[in-house]
Design an enzyme around this catalytic site. Structure first.
Site, PDB file in Angstrom:
ATOM      1  N   SER A 106       0.829  -1.208   0.000  1.00  0.00           N
ATOM      2  CA  SER A 106       0.000   0.000   0.000  1.00  0.00           C
ATOM      3  C   SER A 106       0.858   1.252   0.000  1.00  0.00           C
ATOM      4  CB  SER A 106      -0.896   0.009   1.244  1.00  0.00           C
ATOM      5  OG  SER A 106      -1.500   1.277   1.420  1.00  0.00           O
ATOM      6  N   GLN A 127       0.799  -0.026  -4.656  1.00  0.00           N
ATOM      7  CA  GLN A 127      -0.549   0.551  -4.823  1.00  0.00           C
ATOM      8  C   GLN A 127      -0.507   2.046  -4.564  1.00  0.00           C
ATOM      9  OE1 GLN A 127      -2.333   1.637  -1.857  1.00  0.00           O
ATOM     10  NE2 GLN A 127      -4.049   2.453  -3.050  1.00  0.00           N
ATOM     11  N   TYR A 129      -2.936   5.777  -4.277  1.00  0.00           N
ATOM     12  CA  TYR A 129      -4.109   6.645  -4.411  1.00  0.00           C
ATOM     13  C   TYR A 129      -3.608   7.902  -5.116  1.00  0.00           C
ATOM     14  CZ  TYR A 129      -6.575   3.763  -0.998  1.00  0.00           C
ATOM     15  OH  TYR A 129      -7.184   2.724  -0.360  1.00  0.00           O
ATOM     16  N   THR A 155      -5.677   2.635  -7.253  1.00  0.00           N
ATOM     17  CA  THR A 155      -6.985   2.315  -6.683  1.00  0.00           C
ATOM     18  C   THR A 155      -7.987   3.357  -7.146  1.00  0.00           C
ATOM     19  OG1 THR A 155      -5.952   1.225  -4.820  1.00  0.00           O
ATOM     20  CG2 THR A 155      -8.229   1.939  -4.507  1.00  0.00           C
ATOM     21  N   ARG A 164     -17.028   5.231   7.501  1.00  0.00           N
ATOM     22  CA  ARG A 164     -16.946   3.924   8.167  1.00  0.00           C
ATOM     23  C   ARG A 164     -17.355   4.121   9.619  1.00  0.00           C
ATOM     24  NH1 ARG A 164     -11.122   2.447   5.390  1.00  0.00           N
ATOM     25  NH2 ARG A 164     -11.925   2.406   3.263  1.00  0.00           N
ATOM     26  N   LYS A 232      -7.446  -0.881  -9.670  1.00  0.00           N
ATOM     27  CA  LYS A 232      -8.089  -1.689  -8.629  1.00  0.00           C
ATOM     28  C   LYS A 232      -9.405  -1.048  -8.205  1.00  0.00           C
ATOM     29  CE  LYS A 232      -7.399  -3.399  -3.909  1.00  0.00           C
ATOM     30  NZ  LYS A 232      -8.142  -2.458  -3.044  1.00  0.00           N
ATOM     31  N   HIS A 256     -13.263  -3.308  -2.532  1.00  0.00           N
ATOM     32  CA  HIS A 256     -12.434  -2.767  -1.461  1.00  0.00           C
ATOM     33  C   HIS A 256     -12.755  -3.455  -0.124  1.00  0.00           C
ATOM     34  CE1 HIS A 256      -9.766   0.952  -1.023  1.00  0.00           C
ATOM     35  NE2 HIS A 256      -9.803   0.492   0.210  1.00  0.00           N
ATOM     36  N   ARG A 259     -15.372  -1.710   2.093  1.00  0.00           N
ATOM     37  CA  ARG A 259     -14.964  -0.508   2.837  1.00  0.00           C
ATOM     38  C   ARG A 259     -15.244   0.768   2.063  1.00  0.00           C
ATOM     39  NH1 ARG A 259     -11.169  -2.039   6.803  1.00  0.00           N
ATOM     40  NH2 ARG A 259      -9.663  -0.356   6.527  1.00  0.00           N
ATOM     41  N   ASP A 287     -10.525  -9.688  -5.878  1.00  0.00           N
ATOM     42  CA  ASP A 287     -10.310  -9.687  -4.431  1.00  0.00           C
ATOM     43  C   ASP A 287     -11.609  -9.468  -3.686  1.00  0.00           C
ATOM     44  OD1 ASP A 287     -10.816  -7.003  -3.766  1.00  0.00           O
ATOM     45  OD2 ASP A 287      -8.747  -6.513  -3.330  1.00  0.00           O
ATOM     46  N   GLY A 288     -11.581  -9.824  -2.385  1.00  0.00           N
ATOM     47  CA  GLY A 288     -12.759  -9.688  -1.532  1.00  0.00           C
ATOM     48  C   GLY A 288     -13.260 -11.027  -1.057  1.00  0.00           C
ATOM     49  N   ILE A 290     -11.875 -13.734  -0.119  1.00  0.00           N
ATOM     50  CA  ILE A 290     -11.186 -14.986  -0.486  1.00  0.00           C
ATOM     51  C   ILE A 290     -10.688 -15.611   0.828  1.00  0.00           C
ATOM     52  CG2 ILE A 290      -9.227 -16.009  -1.729  1.00  0.00           C
ATOM     53  CD1 ILE A 290     -11.298 -14.837  -3.665  1.00  0.00           C
ATOM     54  N   ARG A 291     -11.258 -16.741   1.159  1.00  0.00           N
ATOM     55  CA  ARG A 291     -10.940 -17.362   2.458  1.00  0.00           C
ATOM     56  C   ARG A 291     -10.607 -18.847   2.354  1.00  0.00           C
ATOM     57  NH1 ARG A 291     -10.833 -12.739   3.010  1.00  0.00           N
ATOM     58  NH2 ARG A 291     -12.057 -11.396   4.383  1.00  0.00           N
ATOM     59  N   ARG A 311      -7.725  -9.233   4.563  1.00  0.00           N
ATOM     60  CA  ARG A 311      -7.674  -9.308   6.020  1.00  0.00           C
ATOM     61  C   ARG A 311      -7.013 -10.561   6.609  1.00  0.00           C
ATOM     62  NH1 ARG A 311     -12.467  -7.037   4.479  1.00  0.00           N
ATOM     63  NH2 ARG A 311     -13.091  -5.007   5.329  1.00  0.00           N
TER      64      ARG A 311
END
Ligand SMILES: Cc1cc2nc3c(=O)[nH]c(=O)nc-3n(C[C@H](O)[C@H](O)[C@H](O)COP(=O)(O)O)c2cc1C
Ligand SMILES: CC(C)CC(=O)C(=O)O
Length: 359
Positions: A106, A127, A129, A155, A164, A232, A256, A259, A287-288, A290-291, A311
């Site tokens: 990041s 990455q 911004y 991004t 948030r 992204k 994201h 988020r 992404d998002g 994925i576990r 995460r």
């Protein structure tokens, strides 16, 4: 298989981290509707295995924009890994390298780009911004080029950080000693003080992110760096088409991690139309949520070239630094290798749309 499940890493991380930090890592925007929606979308997809295929030698290796990976798997860009562990991104880089996974660093990393590169044995992307002040952004790109980073990930789903509620309630700001060390300090000043009802990170983004950039600005960036460009946060075929027309090398289909735009569609649901729109003109990454190793297989069947994990990497980091991240990534790799065998798909290219069904 890993000794612990991801849920166990998550529980340890939750117990160990201060509440406002946990809320920042784990939380979502608005009603937090997207925190469950991404998982539900993947759970609705079921696998269609083929049998009597020779799976005695499965090969999970993949390549992504020229980088050789042990599997089509990488770490999503996440700010401030030191919130999870003092070694921060240096530990993550060590573990990602050992697992043969891509690491996306990041812009708001808490360790220097150079220290991360020195610890890395695998490919690194940076990455970004888009900041109102372009010079500090260019300075970062020049440093990334010098340190061997291989692509830029812009991004595009965050003209500013979304509201948030957990961070606002906590008046979240960075703990003493944790900083975005790669970004010019004068750009970061507004990120220091939180107050009840407002997160310092959200305020900072309103001040520093440039919400006026459009497709036309990509050319400006292109002229200033030879690095491949990945966007992204794309969630529609229309934007995927525009991205391909503008010659970007890759897309991350992402909301994201729930988020940014509340009530956005889950990334897995958006993936097929993005894949269709680009028609092989650029790499597509999901992404998002994925576990599981099975999620990697589902993404490939939907047409993705690779996935990024968010995460769970921070849970592993909070649990036991580089060892924890190694275990998390290694567990996903082992699961994916098993899914290859049980699916009758001994190569990454064997995952086709016929390998899934929507339930
Ligand atoms: C704590 C945290 C920090 C993040 N920081 C960034 C960031 O700096 N840049 C970015 O593009 N995405 C960032 N993201 C989003 C991730 O790259 C990714 O899209 C998301 O976490 C994937 O979902 P998952 O966490 O369910 O795997 C962040 C996510 C989290 C949880
Ligand atoms: C520091 C933030 C802007 C990082 C981010 O993208 C996020 O928290 O989702």
């Amino acid at each position: 298989m890993a000794a612990l499940t991801l849920d166990e890493y998550r529980s340890v991380a939750k117990a160990r981290l201060p509440r406002p930090v946990w809320d920042f890592l784990e939380g979502g925007s608005g009603t937090e509707s997207m925190l469950t929606a991404g998982r539900e979308a993947l759970d609705r997809i079921r696998l269609r295995p083929r049998c009597l295929v020779d799976v005695s030698a499965c090969e999970p290796a993949a390549s992504l924009l020229g980088a050789a990976l042990a599997a089509p798997l990488g770490v999503a860009p996440m700010a401030y890994h030191q919130l999870a562990h003092p070694d921060g991104e240096v530990a993550t880089a060590r573990a990602a390298g050992a697992a043969g996974a891509l690491l996306t660093v990041s812009m708001f990393a808490s360790r220097s780009l150079e220290d991360i590169a020195a610890a890395a044995t695998g490919p690194l992307w940076l990455q970004l911004y888009w900041l109102r002040r372009r010079e500090p952004m260019l300075e970062l790109i020049r440093r990334a080029e010098g340190a061997g980073y291989r692509a830029l990930v812009l991004t595009v789903d965050a003209p500013r950080v979304a509201y948030r509620p957990r961070d606002a309630r906590n008046g979240f700001s960075l703990p003493e000693g944790i900083r975005a060390v790669n970004v010019d300090p004068s750009v970061m000043s507004a990120s220091h003080d939180g107050k009840a009802g407002e997160s310092a990170i959200a305020r900072h983004s309103k001040e520093q992110f440039d919400p006026s950039i459009t497709w036309a600005d990509l050319e400006w960036l292109r002229e200033r760096t030879p690095l491949p460009l990945v966007l992204k946060g794309v969630l529609t075929g229309e934007d995927a088409e525009l991205a391909a027309e503008h010659g970007v090398e890759g897309l991350v289909v992402s909301n994201h991690g729930g988020r940014q735009l509340d009530f956005a569609r889950p990334a897995a649901d958006a993936l097929p139309e993005v894949v269709k729109a680009v028609g092989g003109r650029c790499a597509v990454i999901l992404d998002g949520a994925i576990r599981h190793g099975a999620d990697v297989a589902k993404a490939l069947c939907l047409g993705a070239d690779a996935v990024l994990v968010g995460r769970p990497v921070l849970w592993g980091l909070a649990h036991s630094g580089a060892d924890g991240v190694s275990a998390v990534l290694g567990g996903l790799l082992d699961e994916f290798a098993e899914v290859m065998a049980l699916m009758g798909a001994p190569r990454v290219a064997d995952f086709k749309s016929s390998g899934i069904v929507h339930s």
